[in-house]
Design a protein around this motif. Structure first.
Motif, mmCIF file in Angstrom:
data_model
loop_
_atom_site.group_PDB
_atom_site.id
_atom_site.type_symbol
_atom_site.label_atom_id
_atom_site.label_comp_id
_atom_site.label_asym_id
_atom_site.label_seq_id
_atom_site.Cartn_x
_atom_site.Cartn_y
_atom_site.Cartn_z
ATOM 1 N N GLY A 234 0.846 -1.194 0.000
ATOM 2 C CA GLY A 234 0.000 0.000 0.000
ATOM 3 C C GLY A 234 0.877 1.238 0.000
ATOM 4 O O GLY A 234 1.960 1.248 -0.585
ATOM 5 N N LYS A 235 0.417 2.282 0.695
ATOM 6 C CA LYS A 235 1.227 3.498 0.841
ATOM 7 C C LYS A 235 1.269 3.857 2.315
ATOM 8 O O LYS A 235 0.241 3.922 2.982
ATOM 9 C CB LYS A 235 0.633 4.666 0.045
ATOM 10 N N PHE A 246 -2.504 4.164 2.201
ATOM 11 C CA PHE A 246 -3.384 3.059 1.788
ATOM 12 C C PHE A 246 -2.879 1.783 2.456
ATOM 13 O O PHE A 246 -1.716 1.390 2.296
ATOM 14 C CB PHE A 246 -3.378 2.885 0.267
ATOM 15 N N ILE A 329 -9.939 -0.539 -3.001
ATOM 16 C CA ILE A 329 -9.939 0.900 -3.307
ATOM 17 C C ILE A 329 -11.343 1.451 -3.230
ATOM 18 O O ILE A 329 -11.579 2.560 -2.714
ATOM 19 C CB ILE A 329 -9.312 1.139 -4.693
ATOM 20 N N TYR A 332 -12.154 1.836 0.358
ATOM 21 C CA TYR A 332 -11.366 2.956 0.897
ATOM 22 C C TYR A 332 -12.039 4.292 0.562
ATOM 23 O O TYR A 332 -12.161 5.173 1.426
ATOM 24 C CB TYR A 332 -9.944 2.899 0.320
ATOM 25 N N GLY A 350 -7.472 9.792 -1.699
ATOM 26 C CA GLY A 350 -6.384 9.650 -2.661
ATOM 27 C C GLY A 350 -6.850 9.033 -3.964
ATOM 28 O O GLY A 350 -7.782 8.240 -4.006
ATOM 29 N N ASN A 351 -6.184 9.430 -5.022
ATOM 30 C CA ASN A 351 -6.510 8.907 -6.343
ATOM 31 C C ASN A 351 -5.483 7.820 -6.696
ATOM 32 O O ASN A 351 -4.417 8.113 -7.229
ATOM 33 C CB ASN A 351 -6.490 10.032 -7.386
ATOM 34 N N TRP A 352 -5.799 6.594 -6.374
ATOM 35 C CA TRP A 352 -4.809 5.523 -6.501
ATOM 36 C C TRP A 352 -4.815 4.897 -7.885
ATOM 37 O O TRP A 352 -5.848 4.824 -8.545
ATOM 38 C CB TRP A 352 -5.086 4.434 -5.448
ATOM 39 N N ASN A 353 -3.644 4.425 -8.298
ATOM 40 C CA ASN A 353 -3.485 3.731 -9.579
ATOM 41 C C ASN A 353 -2.983 2.309 -9.311
ATOM 42 O O ASN A 353 -1.772 2.066 -9.272
ATOM 43 C CB ASN A 353 -2.487 4.467 -10.483
ATOM 44 N N PRO A 354 -3.884 1.382 -9.082
ATOM 45 C CA PRO A 354 -3.476 0.026 -8.683
ATOM 46 C C PRO A 354 -2.765 -0.710 -9.813
ATOM 47 O O PRO A 354 -2.979 -0.438 -11.001
ATOM 48 C CB PRO A 354 -4.803 -0.645 -8.339
ATOM 49 N N PRO A 411 -1.132 1.264 -4.452
ATOM 50 C CA PRO A 411 -1.487 -0.130 -4.226
ATOM 51 C C PRO A 411 -0.936 -1.049 -5.328
ATOM 52 O O PRO A 411 -1.069 -0.763 -6.510
ATOM 53 C CB PRO A 411 -3.002 -0.132 -4.221
#
Length: 553
Positions: A234-235, A246, A329, A332, A350-354, A411
């Protein structure tokens, strides 16, 4: 037990059990190998042909262990050979509790277990006087003794069976099967150098029957087992600023909920399904306490295969990982928005890019970055695991250091495989040799009924995994490459003799004694079947394989 005091097979069995050959161990496993070698070497045939019994070192084994190979050659020279095989090692005796000191003395153990707290079913077997208890009596020193006895009988038969009879005893089956992996390379080599043609490998693992009405079985193959892993990142963030990061835990949780025990993914053959993915370990990778959320973790699973190969399994893993990321996500974001409304903040989640990648791709990225230093990096990463780490721990340490090296942000899920791998192997009629083996098995079932009134069940797979997996590979060689490229530390931490497996194509069967409760404190074998029925059926099976092979060829 007094009834069998005069039985050579019974004495050989109890002698073998007395060796504390717990795997892995240098002393115990080498001691039993030496005993088997010495026992065979004094037979008149081997005194005259000492080159036909060998005590051979395992390849690159840090414990310096050995396997035993012996062959009694037919009076008339021939390439045709039937191989009898088994493992010399056993699991530990922790399960035996206070009786552990006696577990390697089966007669003493059988007497002492009378005072133990055992189930009514076990008590019933014990009171019959027909079952012998102790570590290794079933798994698998009774089968090993039966194979040795048949070999020694063949050595004393001047007329012969019309083919060579070989015997293989290996260590380490209960660990990573290093013994059979070394032996596979040896078998492939002597096929070429000594011109042997293996008609079949008969493994001598016992039937592990359950319930009072359970019948002894013979198996046309051995189930496969593979260990898929998921490394999740994650972060990082302080728990007080939870939504700035994350957490990896929900990713692992979603994977486990989708995969663990889910019958949707069970492999099957001929209408029979086998247990699906089972989680073997799921853990955080932090090495100390902190107020940072869980950022990295991994899980690995055991998966039994009857038809499926690494490429197909890897595809399923990627799909599962992608869905787990999407669900994590989505949850989340819902949680972040709900919390924002609770405390009045307007900070968007947050705008995550898995991302899901195979270990092969991760390794390729690391190799591109490091160039000629890549091998050194791998060795140092494998060595960075804690002192008591096993092969799986070290493999995951390599994945983690590669993710750090490549600067991959979560992620993220990395998928791949951990050791060991047991490819499924069967004699289901795809070759002439397999058809002969299956025919001989059916004839042996008939013999059991006619001669002994025994119902010998014929089943497609031995379901406890076995060293039969390494009698050749049933599938495109490219599938072995898929596994190799996606196993962290391949060639340094663990490897299979892929060239040998591609060359070997030995039809397989499993016929052994009747046992119960392998690895438990109540491990036991049925003496009458083991000492009177099994030896006859084993000799009959070998004879039928030889007769049919000579008739066809």
């Amino acid at each position: 037990m007094d009834r069998y005091e005069g039985s050579n097979l019974y004495r050989l069995l109890t002698d073998l059990v007395k060796f504390r050959s717990v795997s892995p161990s240098r002393e115990g496993e080498n001691a039993i190998a030496r005993f088997i070698f010495d026992t065979l070497s004094v037979q008149p045939y081997f005194r005259g042909h000492p080159e036909d019994v060998r005590l051979l070192p395992l390849d690159n084994d840090p414990l310096g262990r050995h396997f035993v190979f012996a062959v009694v050659k037919a009076p008339e020279p021939t390439a045709e050979t039937v191989l009898l095989a088994g493992h010399m090692d056993v699991v530990g005796v922790q399960a035996c509790g206070s009786l552990a000191p006696f577990a390697f003395d089966p007669e003493e153990y059988t007497e002492r277990i009378r005072a133990a707290d055992i189930s009514p079913e076990v008590r019933k077997d014990l009171e019959t006087g027909e079952w012998l208890f102790g570590r290794g009596v079933a798994d698998m020193k009774s089968g090993l003794a039966g194979g040795m006895e048949l070999l020694m009988r063949a050595a004393g038969d001047s007329t012969g069976l019309g083919a060579n009879i070989a015997f293989l005893a290996v260590p380490d089956e209960e660990n990573n099967s290093c013994g059979m992996l070394s032996a596979a390379s040896f078998l492939a080599r002597i096929q070429k150098e000594e011109g042997l043609r293996f008609l079949a490998c008969v493994m001598l693992e016992p039937t592990f029957a359950a319930g009072g009405e359970a019948k002894p079985s013979m198996y046309l193959g051995s189930i496969g087992k593979i260990n898929p892993f998921f490394f999740c990142a994650g972060k990082e963030t302080h728990v007080g600023e939870y939504y700035e990061g994350f957490c990896a835990a929900p990713i692992l949780s979603h994977i486990n909920l989708m995969l663990d025990g889910n019958p949707e993914y069970a492999d099957s053959l001929f209408g029979r399904s086998y247990p699906p993915f089972g989680c073997m370990r799921q853990t955080d990778l932090r090495r100390e306490y902190s107020a940072t959320i869980m950022t990295r973790g991994f899980a690995f699973y055991s998966y039994l295969t009857a038809t499926r190969l690494p490429g197909q399994i890897l595809s399923v893993m990627r799909s599962i990982a992608a869905e787990a990321l999407d669900q994590s996500i989505s949850r989340y974001r819902k949680n972040a928005e709900a919390f924002s409304s609770l405390d009045g903040t307007k900070n968007p989640p947050g705008n995550w890019n898995p991302r899901v990648i195979d270990f092969a791709d991760l390794s390729g990225m690391a190799a591109d970055l490091l160039g000629s230093n890549f091998d050194l990096f791998v060795e140092e990463s494998l060595a960075s695991a804690t002192k008591d780490a096993d092969e799986r721990d070290r493999a995951i340490a390599l994945v983690e250091t590669m993710v750090e090296l490549c600067g991959l942000a979560g992620p993220l899920v990395v998928v791949g495989f951990l050791p060991p791998w047991y490819p499924h192997r069967s004699s289901l009629g795809d070759s002439e040799g397999e058809r002969i083996a299956a025919w001989a098995a059916r004839e042996t079932v008939r013999e059991a009924e006619i001669r002994f009134g025994e119902t010998l069940q014929l089943r497609p797979f031995f379901e406890g995994v076995s060293d039969l997996s390494y009698c050749g590979f049933q599938g495109p060689p490219s599938e072995m490459d898929v596994f190799a490229r996606n196993m962290p530390g391949w060639g340094k931490l663990y490897s299979l003799p892929t060239d040998a497996l591609a060359e070997l194509d030995i039809p397989v069967l499993n016929l052994g004694p009747l046992g119960r409760d392998a690895h438990k404190n109540t491990e036991r074998i049925h003496l009458r079947y083991t000492l009177e029925v099994f030896p006859h059926l084993l000799a009959f099976l070998v004879k039928k394989i030889i007769e049919k092979s000579r008739a066809v060829n």
